[in-house]
Design a protein around this motif. Structure first.
Motif, PDB file in Angstrom:
ATOM      1  N   UNK A 623       0.839  -1.193   0.000  1.00  0.00           N
ATOM      2  CA  UNK A 623       0.000   0.000   0.000  1.00  0.00           C
ATOM      3  C   UNK A 623       0.878   1.249   0.000  1.00  0.00           C
ATOM      4  N   UNK A 624       0.240   2.365  -0.314  1.00  0.00           N
ATOM      5  CA  UNK A 624       0.920   3.659  -0.223  1.00  0.00           C
ATOM      6  C   UNK A 624      -0.057   4.694   0.310  1.00  0.00           C
ATOM      7  N   UNK A 649       3.926   7.126   3.305  1.00  0.00           N
ATOM      8  CA  UNK A 649       4.011   5.869   4.048  1.00  0.00           C
ATOM      9  C   UNK A 649       3.758   4.768   3.030  1.00  0.00           C
ATOM     10  N   UNK A 650       4.821   4.151   2.540  1.00  0.00           N
ATOM     11  CA  UNK A 650       4.723   3.170   1.453  1.00  0.00           C
ATOM     12  C   UNK A 650       5.412   1.889   1.895  1.00  0.00           C
ATOM     13  N   UNK A 651       4.655   0.799   1.904  1.00  0.00           N
ATOM     14  CA  UNK A 651       5.218  -0.476   2.341  1.00  0.00           C
ATOM     15  C   UNK A 651       4.756  -1.604   1.423  1.00  0.00           C
ATOM     16  N   UNK A 652       5.623  -2.595   1.268  1.00  0.00           N
ATOM     17  CA  UNK A 652       5.353  -3.762   0.429  1.00  0.00           C
ATOM     18  C   UNK A 652       5.875  -5.000   1.147  1.00  0.00           C
ATOM     19  N   UNK A 653       5.213  -6.106   0.917  1.00  0.00           N
ATOM     20  CA  UNK A 653       5.654  -7.373   1.507  1.00  0.00           C
ATOM     21  C   UNK A 653       6.729  -7.992   0.627  1.00  0.00           C
ATOM     22  N   UNK A 654       7.943  -8.100   1.189  1.00  0.00           N
ATOM     23  CA  UNK A 654       9.065  -8.726   0.495  1.00  0.00           C
ATOM     24  C   UNK A 654       9.378 -10.051   1.181  1.00  0.00           C
ATOM     25  N   UNK A 657       7.939 -10.326   4.561  1.00  0.00           N
ATOM     26  CA  UNK A 657       8.203  -9.239   5.508  1.00  0.00           C
ATOM     27  C   UNK A 657       7.676  -7.924   4.934  1.00  0.00           C
ATOM     28  N   UNK A 658       6.841  -7.235   5.708  1.00  0.00           N
ATOM     29  CA  UNK A 658       6.300  -5.941   5.287  1.00  0.00           C
ATOM     30  C   UNK A 658       7.360  -4.873   5.570  1.00  0.00           C
ATOM     31  N   UNK A 659       7.952  -4.324   4.499  1.00  0.00           N
ATOM     32  CA  UNK A 659       9.065  -3.394   4.632  1.00  0.00           C
ATOM     33  C   UNK A 659       8.755  -2.076   3.929  1.00  0.00           C
ATOM     34  N   UNK A 660       9.412  -1.043   4.394  1.00  0.00           N
ATOM     35  CA  UNK A 660       9.323   0.263   3.750  1.00  0.00           C
ATOM     36  C   UNK A 660       9.910   0.173   2.345  1.00  0.00           C
ATOM     37  N   UNK A 691      15.671  11.122   4.480  1.00  0.00           N
ATOM     38  CA  UNK A 691      16.468   9.915   4.284  1.00  0.00           C
ATOM     39  C   UNK A 691      15.662   8.836   3.561  1.00  0.00           C
ATOM     40  N   UNK A 692      16.375   7.903   2.927  1.00  0.00           N
ATOM     41  CA  UNK A 692      15.756   6.825   2.172  1.00  0.00           C
ATOM     42  C   UNK A 692      16.323   5.488   2.621  1.00  0.00           C
ATOM     43  N   UNK A 693      15.465   4.474   2.685  1.00  0.00           N
ATOM     44  CA  UNK A 693      15.945   3.137   3.035  1.00  0.00           C
ATOM     45  C   UNK A 693      16.708   2.536   1.863  1.00  0.00           C
ATOM     46  N   UNK A 694      17.833   1.948   2.136  1.00  0.00           N
ATOM     47  CA  UNK A 694      18.647   1.291   1.117  1.00  0.00           C
ATOM     48  C   UNK A 694      18.491  -0.219   1.276  1.00  0.00           C
ATOM     49  N   UNK A 695      18.202  -0.947   0.196  1.00  0.00           N
ATOM     50  CA  UNK A 695      18.092  -2.409   0.311  1.00  0.00           C
ATOM     51  C   UNK A 695      19.335  -3.010   0.952  1.00  0.00           C
ATOM     52  N   UNK A 696      19.154  -4.089   1.647  1.00  0.00           N
ATOM     53  CA  UNK A 696      20.244  -4.692   2.412  1.00  0.00           C
ATOM     54  C   UNK A 696      21.436  -5.073   1.531  1.00  0.00           C
ATOM     55  N   UNK A 697      22.617  -4.700   2.005  1.00  0.00           N
ATOM     56  CA  UNK A 697      23.866  -5.123   1.356  1.00  0.00           C
ATOM     57  C   UNK A 697      24.727  -5.911   2.343  1.00  0.00           C
ATOM     58  N   UNK A 698      24.072  -6.489   3.372  1.00  0.00           N
ATOM     59  CA  UNK A 698      24.805  -7.194   4.426  1.00  0.00           C
ATOM     60  C   UNK A 698      25.547  -8.405   3.892  1.00  0.00           C
TER      61      UNK A 698
END
Length: 781
Positions: A623-624, A649-654, A657-660, A691-698
């Motif tokens: 949703x957004x 407020x924008x989130x998607x299930x990846x 997991x429901x993530x920003x 700020x913006x969330x960056x996809x995991x690079x762990x």
């Protein structure tokens, strides 16, 4: 040398066109009262005849620019024709009988706002003039009251909340292409797709540009394969106006709009300047040349030729010193050749062709295709695009029943892209045919209006990604009906339904509703809701992941669908309040709008594993929520201030997991200051991006890991322009973009190892170039 030759060519074209434009005639400008695009057509038609070479009535200023031969016709005779048509002059009034015979939407004497977007304004499916609804003008006996027009405004009586950006708004920035046209708009974000290709995307309501329907004069614009580079392919100087609609909009335009619609109006043959030229150059080495020519062949035929050429040869542009060119080099050339016929009795037709040739090379600064292509010597990329389009519109407005019209829209497109990214190839072709038949009339009276018709869409896709081949044909036949109820000036209800049959996805229905209510003068409330559906083109729309060494996986694919994935479907709901008032003894306005999108299915692009990009159907929520507040004031004469704040407020299930949503700023603040005096214009824009969330690079080695969130940043742009001359104005302008010199450092992961599995240039969360100065010149006849 190339730039010098092109400048010489432009000067030769200017000289010949300028000589051609010289006529032994007289040009006068005087005020004619009217209200809308239909008034414009009526006024210009009324003055046609022997001795009149051109006539252009501006909806906003009410000024008629008339060129005629005094030895063949008398000015008083021309003005008599205008009076007879029902339109007042400053010193003369039309008879009450002539005035009352005008359609109710054209009754300018009683009007306090723009003419509505009624059927009589939409023959051939066109939008009203960009400046329609811009100026309030009321005439009582000998008193005329008018208000200054804003360069961008919300259409007052349109039940679908539409923001109109006029050509005056577009001149506040260089606007070399469509993507740069939104730099002064707080509703639309424009960001780079990646750190290498130079392609940009828009974001509306917190969703990527894939979910915004982009049309050019209500015909399909860059879509499908053209999505990633489409904004770069429409020259800014061609644009006459832009209509921005949040939410699903009207069913007449199709079913693909989910976040909103952006409709671009190009310069018209019958109203644009005979000659318009623009030369632009910036400190990065980019040069843009634009030349637009228009001519009225006679009282019925007019034609225009729009030309654009830009080139960048600076192979060493590398501000962040990562060894990669910040922007690709190359050349883009495109043109539009259009013709229009209007018999003055209700029949109109227009047709034309568009051609685009775009050739770009990027990668490491030392990359040379002749020696390094498809090798591991140096990383490089090349994108060659050829696009051909033909379009046509045929319309008829019934002379005795101007509320009734019928129109047919047609277009055919062939889009070919051949490209490579390091060792990866992507070649694709899209062939498209579109037709839309629209009939509009009333039921008993103008309180009950309707539009109905049928559409047909054909898309043929042929894509090769690496060694995999993807082919499909999409055939969609549909019909629609839209009913508009206007019991009073305070209330408008638009309810629409369309049904479409898709050869891959079956039959589906698209309901949409828009309601406008004005409880008090100056206060407008709107509610909207509806369904949208689209096919995800997973490769073209995510071309940025090609500039990485991620492995591509398509999960849960089913045969018979596009890439084996279901169509994307979402429901959009919206509420907005627009308030006009007086502040500092000048007009002011405030607005609040909230929109929510809920996806019942979405093709998820999952970047949460740094080694992979996964595509799969949504399994969970997506949703957004978008909230925006704005204020426009003029604290002193000729100074306009536009302030806005927007929250997402924008989130998607990846993968459960429901993530920003990544690479999206939840908070943005905007401020624009515009001042004009004595031919000078000063424009200053500030954008704050949170700020913006960056996809995991762990999963990467420590040197190639990024933080979880980017830094917030501020972008500042400024421009100063000066106009010389009135009859044939000439503009000089200078500006600076990114005054604070902020750019994303380390935008490319593993830039020192471009052929390693860790290389990734797709995680861009800010500008990839720093401060840039530019200078330009405009001239028109």
């Amino acid at each position: 040398m190339i730039a010098f030759k092109k400048l010489i060519l432009l000067l030769l074209l200017l000289t010949s066109a300028g000589a051609y434009a010289q006529q032994a005639d007289t040009t006068v400008v005087f005020k004619v009262f009217g209200e809308c695009g239909q008034c414009k057509h009526r006024i210009e038609t009324a003055v046609k005849g022997k001795g009149v070479t051109s006539a252009n009535w501006d909806v906003a200023s009410k000024q008629l620019t008339l060129t005629y031969l005094p030895q063949q016709v008398n000015l008083t005779t021309i003005q008599d024709k205008i009076i007879a048509a029902g339109h007042d002059l400053e010193n003369r009034k039309a008879s009450d009988n002539a005035y009352n015979a005008l359609p109710s939407c054209c009754h300018y004497r009683e009007s306090t706002d723009a003419a509505a977007d009624t059927p009589e304004h939409r023959a051939m499916g066109d939008t009203p003039s960009a400046d329609s609804a811009a100026t309030k003008t009321a005439q009582l006996k000998e008193v005329t009251v008018s208000s200054r027009t804003h360069s961008a405004y919300i259409s007052g009586l349109n039940p679908i909340r539409t923001e109109i950006m006029t050509d005056k708004e577009l001149l506040k920035a260089a606007c070399c292409n469509l993507s740069e046209s939104f730099e002064t708009n707080p509703s639309v974000d424009v960001s780079y797709n990646d750190a290498v290709t130079g392609s940009k995307q828009i974001q509306l309501l917190g969703l990527s540009g894939n979910y915004t329907q982009l049309t050019v004069e209500n015909l399909p614009g860059p879509r499908g394969l053209a999505t990633p580079l489409g904004l770069n392919s429409i020259a800014g100087p061609w644009v006459e106006s832009i209509q921005l609609t949040k939410g699903t909009g009207s069913v007449v335009n199709g079913y693909e709009s989910i976040a909103g619609q952006i409709n671009v109006e190009l310069r018209k043959p019958e109203t644009t300047d005979q000659l318009s030229a623009n030369v632009y150059g910036n400190s990065n080495g980019k040069v843009d040349l634009n030349l637009d020519l228009a001519h009225k062949l006679n009282g019925k035929w007019s034609t225009a030729l729009l030309l654009h050429d830009d080139f960048l040869e600076n192979k060493g542009l590398d501000m962040n010193k990562d060894g990669f060119r910040d922007l690709p080099t190359g050349n883009q050339f495109n043109l539009v050749d259009r013709w229009k016929y209007d018999d003055g009795k209700g029949f109109m037709t227009q047709f034309g062709v568009k051609v685009l040739n775009d050739d770009k090379t990027g990668g490491q600064t030392g990359y040379r295709p002749a020696t390094d292509k498809f090798s591991t010597n140096l990383y490089g990329l090349g994108i060659h695009t050829q696009r051909y389009e033909v379009f046509g519109k045929i319309g008829y407005v019934f002379p005795q029943q101007t509320y009734k019209s019928i129109g047919l829209q047609l277009s055919a497109i062939d889009h070919q892209q051949d490209s490579y990214f390091g060792l990866t190839t992507y070649n694709a072709q899209q062939q498209n045919f579109y037709s839309n038949l629209i009939y509009q009339s009333i039921i008993n009276n103008t309180k009950h209006k309707f539009k109905t018709g049928a559409s047909f869409l054909y898309d043929k896709y042929d894509e090769t990604f690496k060694r995999d081949h993807y082919k499909r044909n999409e055939i969609v036949a549909g019909a629609f009906f839209e009913y508009t109820y206007t019991p009073s000036d305070k209330v408008t209800v638009v309810a629409g339904i369309r049904g479409d049959h898709h050869n891959l996805f079956g039959t589906f229905f698209t309901p949409r509703l828009n309601v406008r209510y004005e409880p008090f003068p100056g206060t407008t409330l709107r509610v909207s809701g509806g369904r949208g559906q689209r096919t995800a083109n997973i490769f073209a729309e995510n071309m940025s992941v090609f500039v990485s060494n991620r492995q591509v996986e398509i999960l849960g694919a089913s045969s018979g669908y596009a890439y084996g994935l279901k169509p994307e479907v979402a429901w959009n709901k919206g509420l907005s309040i627009d308030q006009k008032f007086r502040l500092f003894d000048n007009d002011a306005s405030a607005s609040v709008d909230f929109f929510r999108n809920d996806f019942t299915n979405q093709v998820v692009t999952d970047l949460e594993n740094p080694r992979l990009v996964r595509f799969y159907n949504l399994d969970g929520k997506s949703y957004s929520n978008s909230l925006q507040v704005g204020l426009q004031v003029s604290p002193v004469k000729k100074l306009d201030i536009h302030l806005a704040y927007r929250y997402f407020d924008v989130k998607t299930t990846y993968s459960g997991h429901l993530l920003e949503r990544p690479l999206l700023s939840s908070n943005r603040a905007f401020a624009a200051f515009d001042y004009a005096t004595d031919g000078w214009k000063f424009d200053y824009t500030i954008n704050y991006n949170g700020r913006k969330r960056i996809p995991s690079t762990a999963g990467n080695p420590a040197p190639y890991q990024l933080t979880d969130y980017s830094n917030a940043f501020v972008m500042m742009n400024a421009q100063v322009s000066k106009t010389f001359g009135k009859k044939r104005p000439m503009d000089f302008y200078v500006g600076v973009e990114n005054i604070g010199n902020y750019f994303q450092r380390g935008a490319i992961v593993a830039a020192d190892q471009p052929f390693s599995p860790y290389f990734d240039a797709s995680l861009v969360c800010g500008p990839v170039t720093g401060r840039m100065a530019y200078v330009g010149w405009r001239y028109k006849i």
